[in-house]
Design a protein around this motif. Structure first.
Motif, PDB file in Angstrom:
ATOM      1  N   ILE A 182      -6.153   6.116 -12.140  1.00  0.00           N
ATOM      2  CA  ILE A 182      -4.772   6.583 -12.055  1.00  0.00           C
ATOM      3  C   ILE A 182      -3.853   5.401 -12.349  1.00  0.00           C
ATOM      4  CG2 ILE A 182      -3.021   7.569 -10.530  1.00  0.00           C
ATOM      5  CD1 ILE A 182      -5.465   8.733  -8.908  1.00  0.00           C
ATOM      6  N   TRP A 183      -3.080   5.507 -13.430  1.00  0.00           N
ATOM      7  CA  TRP A 183      -2.174   4.425 -13.815  1.00  0.00           C
ATOM      8  C   TRP A 183      -0.864   4.584 -13.062  1.00  0.00           C
ATOM      9  CZ3 TRP A 183      -2.268  -0.187 -15.846  1.00  0.00           C
ATOM     10  CH2 TRP A 183      -1.072  -0.788 -16.194  1.00  0.00           C
ATOM     11  N   LEU A 184      -0.515   3.604 -12.234  1.00  0.00           N
ATOM     12  CA  LEU A 184       0.716   3.647 -11.471  1.00  0.00           C
ATOM     13  C   LEU A 184       1.798   2.771 -12.085  1.00  0.00           C
ATOM     14  CD1 LEU A 184      -0.732   3.464  -7.848  1.00  0.00           C
ATOM     15  CD2 LEU A 184       0.048   5.485  -9.089  1.00  0.00           C
ATOM     16  N   GLY A 185       1.388   1.761 -12.814  1.00  0.00           N
ATOM     17  CA  GLY A 185       2.367   0.833 -13.348  1.00  0.00           C
ATOM     18  C   GLY A 185       2.983   0.004 -12.232  1.00  0.00           C
ATOM     19  N   GLY A 186       3.853  -0.893 -12.606  1.00  0.00           N
ATOM     20  CA  GLY A 186       4.516  -1.720 -11.592  1.00  0.00           C
ATOM     21  C   GLY A 186       3.561  -2.618 -10.843  1.00  0.00           C
ATOM     22  N   GLU A 187       3.694  -2.616  -9.510  1.00  0.00           N
ATOM     23  CA  GLU A 187       2.967  -3.559  -8.666  1.00  0.00           C
ATOM     24  C   GLU A 187       2.250  -2.849  -7.515  1.00  0.00           C
ATOM     25  OE1 GLU A 187       4.712  -7.590  -7.510  1.00  0.00           O
ATOM     26  OE2 GLU A 187       5.147  -6.358  -5.752  1.00  0.00           O
ATOM     27  N   ILE A 188       1.015  -3.239  -7.275  1.00  0.00           N
ATOM     28  CA  ILE A 188       0.264  -2.807  -6.098  1.00  0.00           C
ATOM     29  C   ILE A 188       0.114  -4.033  -5.212  1.00  0.00           C
ATOM     30  CG2 ILE A 188      -1.948  -1.970  -5.207  1.00  0.00           C
ATOM     31  CD1 ILE A 188      -2.287  -0.400  -7.825  1.00  0.00           C
ATOM     32  N   VAL A 189       0.523  -3.896  -3.952  1.00  0.00           N
ATOM     33  CA  VAL A 189       0.451  -5.007  -3.007  1.00  0.00           C
ATOM     34  C   VAL A 189      -0.686  -4.721  -2.023  1.00  0.00           C
ATOM     35  CG1 VAL A 189       1.678  -6.289  -1.219  1.00  0.00           C
ATOM     36  CG2 VAL A 189       2.922  -5.434  -3.218  1.00  0.00           C
ATOM     37  N   LEU A 190      -1.563  -5.702  -1.838  1.00  0.00           N
ATOM     38  CA  LEU A 190      -2.681  -5.587  -0.912  1.00  0.00           C
ATOM     39  C   LEU A 190      -2.344  -6.340   0.370  1.00  0.00           C
ATOM     40  CD1 LEU A 190      -5.632  -6.221  -3.382  1.00  0.00           C
ATOM     41  CD2 LEU A 190      -4.432  -4.091  -2.888  1.00  0.00           C
ATOM     42  N   LYS A 191      -2.509  -5.649   1.507  1.00  0.00           N
ATOM     43  CA  LYS A 191      -2.219  -6.255   2.813  1.00  0.00           C
ATOM     44  C   LYS A 191      -3.362  -5.979   3.762  1.00  0.00           C
ATOM     45  CE  LYS A 191       2.749  -5.430   2.407  1.00  0.00           C
ATOM     46  NZ  LYS A 191       3.918  -4.785   3.017  1.00  0.00           N
ATOM     47  N   GLU A 192      -3.629  -6.940   4.639  1.00  0.00           N
ATOM     48  CA  GLU A 192      -4.683  -6.761   5.632  1.00  0.00           C
ATOM     49  C   GLU A 192      -4.160  -5.935   6.796  1.00  0.00           C
ATOM     50  OE1 GLU A 192      -7.484  -9.556   8.392  1.00  0.00           O
ATOM     51  OE2 GLU A 192      -7.163 -10.155   6.309  1.00  0.00           O
ATOM     52  N   HIS A 193      -4.907  -4.902   7.156  1.00  0.00           N
ATOM     53  CA  HIS A 193      -4.571  -4.026   8.282  1.00  0.00           C
ATOM     54  C   HIS A 193      -4.989  -4.721   9.578  1.00  0.00           C
ATOM     55  CE1 HIS A 193      -4.958  -0.441  10.906  1.00  0.00           C
ATOM     56  NE2 HIS A 193      -3.986   0.041  10.136  1.00  0.00           N
ATOM     57  N   ASP A 194      -4.487  -4.232  10.715  1.00  0.00           N
ATOM     58  CA  ASP A 194      -4.835  -4.815  12.015  1.00  0.00           C
ATOM     59  C   ASP A 194      -6.335  -4.829  12.272  1.00  0.00           C
ATOM     60  OD1 ASP A 194      -2.172  -5.216  12.530  1.00  0.00           O
ATOM     61  OD2 ASP A 194      -1.930  -3.379  13.699  1.00  0.00           O
ATOM     62  N   ASN A 195      -7.054  -3.849  11.711  1.00  0.00           N
ATOM     63  CA  ASN A 195      -8.505  -3.767  11.923  1.00  0.00           C
ATOM     64  C   ASN A 195      -9.289  -4.626  10.932  1.00  0.00           C
ATOM     65  OD1 ASN A 195      -8.449  -2.347   9.538  1.00  0.00           O
ATOM     66  ND2 ASN A 195      -9.066  -0.394  10.409  1.00  0.00           N
ATOM     67  N   GLY A 196      -8.591  -5.387  10.090  1.00  0.00           N
ATOM     68  CA  GLY A 196      -9.254  -6.284   9.152  1.00  0.00           C
ATOM     69  C   GLY A 196      -9.485  -5.699   7.772  1.00  0.00           C
ATOM     70  N   GLU A 197      -9.291  -4.389   7.631  1.00  0.00           N
ATOM     71  CA  GLU A 197      -9.468  -3.765   6.316  1.00  0.00           C
ATOM     72  C   GLU A 197      -8.283  -4.099   5.419  1.00  0.00           C
ATOM     73  OE1 GLU A 197     -12.022   0.244   7.273  1.00  0.00           O
ATOM     74  OE2 GLU A 197      -9.853   0.410   7.179  1.00  0.00           O
ATOM     75  N   LEU A 198      -8.565  -4.170   4.141  1.00  0.00           N
ATOM     76  CA  LEU A 198      -7.529  -4.415   3.152  1.00  0.00           C
ATOM     77  C   LEU A 198      -6.960  -3.073   2.716  1.00  0.00           C
ATOM     78  CD1 LEU A 198      -6.365  -6.944   1.825  1.00  0.00           C
ATOM     79  CD2 LEU A 198      -7.995  -6.624  -0.037  1.00  0.00           C
ATOM     80  N   ARG A 199      -5.636  -2.929   2.702  1.00  0.00           N
ATOM     81  CA  ARG A 199      -4.959  -1.695   2.309  1.00  0.00           C
ATOM     82  C   ARG A 199      -4.088  -1.975   1.088  1.00  0.00           C
ATOM     83  NH1 ARG A 199      -5.510   2.283   6.520  1.00  0.00           N
ATOM     84  NH2 ARG A 199      -7.378   1.539   7.559  1.00  0.00           N
ATOM     85  N   ALA A 200      -3.896  -0.962   0.256  1.00  0.00           N
ATOM     86  CA  ALA A 200      -3.104  -1.099  -0.965  1.00  0.00           C
ATOM     87  C   ALA A 200      -1.837  -0.249  -0.860  1.00  0.00           C
ATOM     88  CB  ALA A 200      -3.931  -0.663  -2.170  1.00  0.00           C
ATOM     89  N   PHE A 201      -0.712  -0.829  -1.313  1.00  0.00           N
ATOM     90  CA  PHE A 201       0.568  -0.144  -1.280  1.00  0.00           C
ATOM     91  C   PHE A 201       1.231  -0.180  -2.642  1.00  0.00           C
ATOM     92  CE2 PHE A 201      -0.361  -1.579   2.952  1.00  0.00           C
ATOM     93  CZ  PHE A 201       0.066  -0.545   3.766  1.00  0.00           C
ATOM     94  N   HIS A 202       1.821   0.928  -3.035  1.00  0.00           N
ATOM     95  CA  HIS A 202       2.595   1.011  -4.274  1.00  0.00           C
ATOM     96  C   HIS A 202       3.969   1.526  -3.906  1.00  0.00           C
ATOM     97  CE1 HIS A 202       3.892   2.976  -8.086  1.00  0.00           C
ATOM     98  NE2 HIS A 202       3.513   1.801  -8.556  1.00  0.00           N
ATOM     99  N   LYS A 203       5.001   0.737  -4.168  1.00  0.00           N
ATOM    100  CA  LYS A 203       6.377   1.072  -3.797  1.00  0.00           C
ATOM    101  C   LYS A 203       6.478   1.400  -2.309  1.00  0.00           C
ATOM    102  CE  LYS A 203       7.669   2.603  -8.382  1.00  0.00           C
ATOM    103  NZ  LYS A 203       8.207   3.687  -9.221  1.00  0.00           N
ATOM    104  N   GLY A 204       5.720   0.660  -1.488  1.00  0.00           N
ATOM    105  CA  GLY A 204       5.759   0.829  -0.042  1.00  0.00           C
ATOM    106  C   GLY A 204       4.933   1.974   0.509  1.00  0.00           C
ATOM    107  N   VAL A 205       4.261   2.729  -0.368  1.00  0.00           N
ATOM    108  CA  VAL A 205       3.472   3.884   0.051  1.00  0.00           C
ATOM    109  C   VAL A 205       1.977   3.525   0.037  1.00  0.00           C
ATOM    110  CG1 VAL A 205       2.851   6.276  -0.493  1.00  0.00           C
ATOM    111  CG2 VAL A 205       5.191   5.485  -0.842  1.00  0.00           C
ATOM    112  N   LEU A 206       1.297   3.819   1.147  1.00  0.00           N
ATOM    113  CA  LEU A 206      -0.140   3.545   1.248  1.00  0.00           C
ATOM    114  C   LEU A 206      -0.910   4.387   0.239  1.00  0.00           C
ATOM    115  CD1 LEU A 206      -2.568   2.257   2.756  1.00  0.00           C
ATOM    116  CD2 LEU A 206      -2.476   4.237   4.302  1.00  0.00           C
ATOM    117  N   LEU A 207      -1.785   3.736  -0.507  1.00  0.00           N
ATOM    118  CA  LEU A 207      -2.635   4.452  -1.457  1.00  0.00           C
ATOM    119  C   LEU A 207      -3.921   4.865  -0.749  1.00  0.00           C
ATOM    120  CD1 LEU A 207      -2.247   2.151  -4.586  1.00  0.00           C
ATOM    121  CD2 LEU A 207      -1.040   4.301  -4.086  1.00  0.00           C
ATOM    122  N   GLU A 208      -4.288   6.123  -0.914  1.00  0.00           N
ATOM    123  CA  GLU A 208      -5.510   6.625  -0.288  1.00  0.00           C
ATOM    124  C   GLU A 208      -6.388   7.294  -1.301  1.00  0.00           C
ATOM    125  OE1 GLU A 208      -4.911   7.741   4.046  1.00  0.00           O
ATOM    126  OE2 GLU A 208      -3.132   8.565   3.064  1.00  0.00           O
TER     127      GLU A 208
END
Length: 71
Positions: free
Chosen positions: A45-71
């Motif tokens: 899925i092409w989103l364009g722009g920027e995907i930001v990866l942040k570590e969650h409290d449980n240690g898992e890495l999460r991805a966000f696009h325009k502030g929305v969690l990608l699932e």
């Protein structure tokens, strides 16, 4: 069935690492891997722009696009 999704963007940001034209592999809301986008990859899925990866409290890495969690 293990549902995985691939998301591509112009930029993947993980801390100080900036990856141009990258793809993120996500399963159950957690980032499994990310890498340079090498040609066309099926079911990406092409989103364009920027995907930001942040570590969650449980240690898992999460991805966000325009502030929305990608699932």
């Amino acid at each position: 069935m293990d549902e995985r999704k691939l998301y591509a963007a112009n930029t993947i940001v993980h801390g100080d690492v900036i990856l141009r034209n990258g793809v993120v592999n996500i399963a159950k809301g957690a980032v499994q891997s990310y890498s340079p986008l090498d040609g066309e990859q099926a079911n990406t899925i092409w989103l364009g722009g920027e995907i930001v990866l942040k570590e969650h409290d449980n240690g898992e890495l999460r991805a966000f696009h325009k502030g929305v969690l990608l699932e």
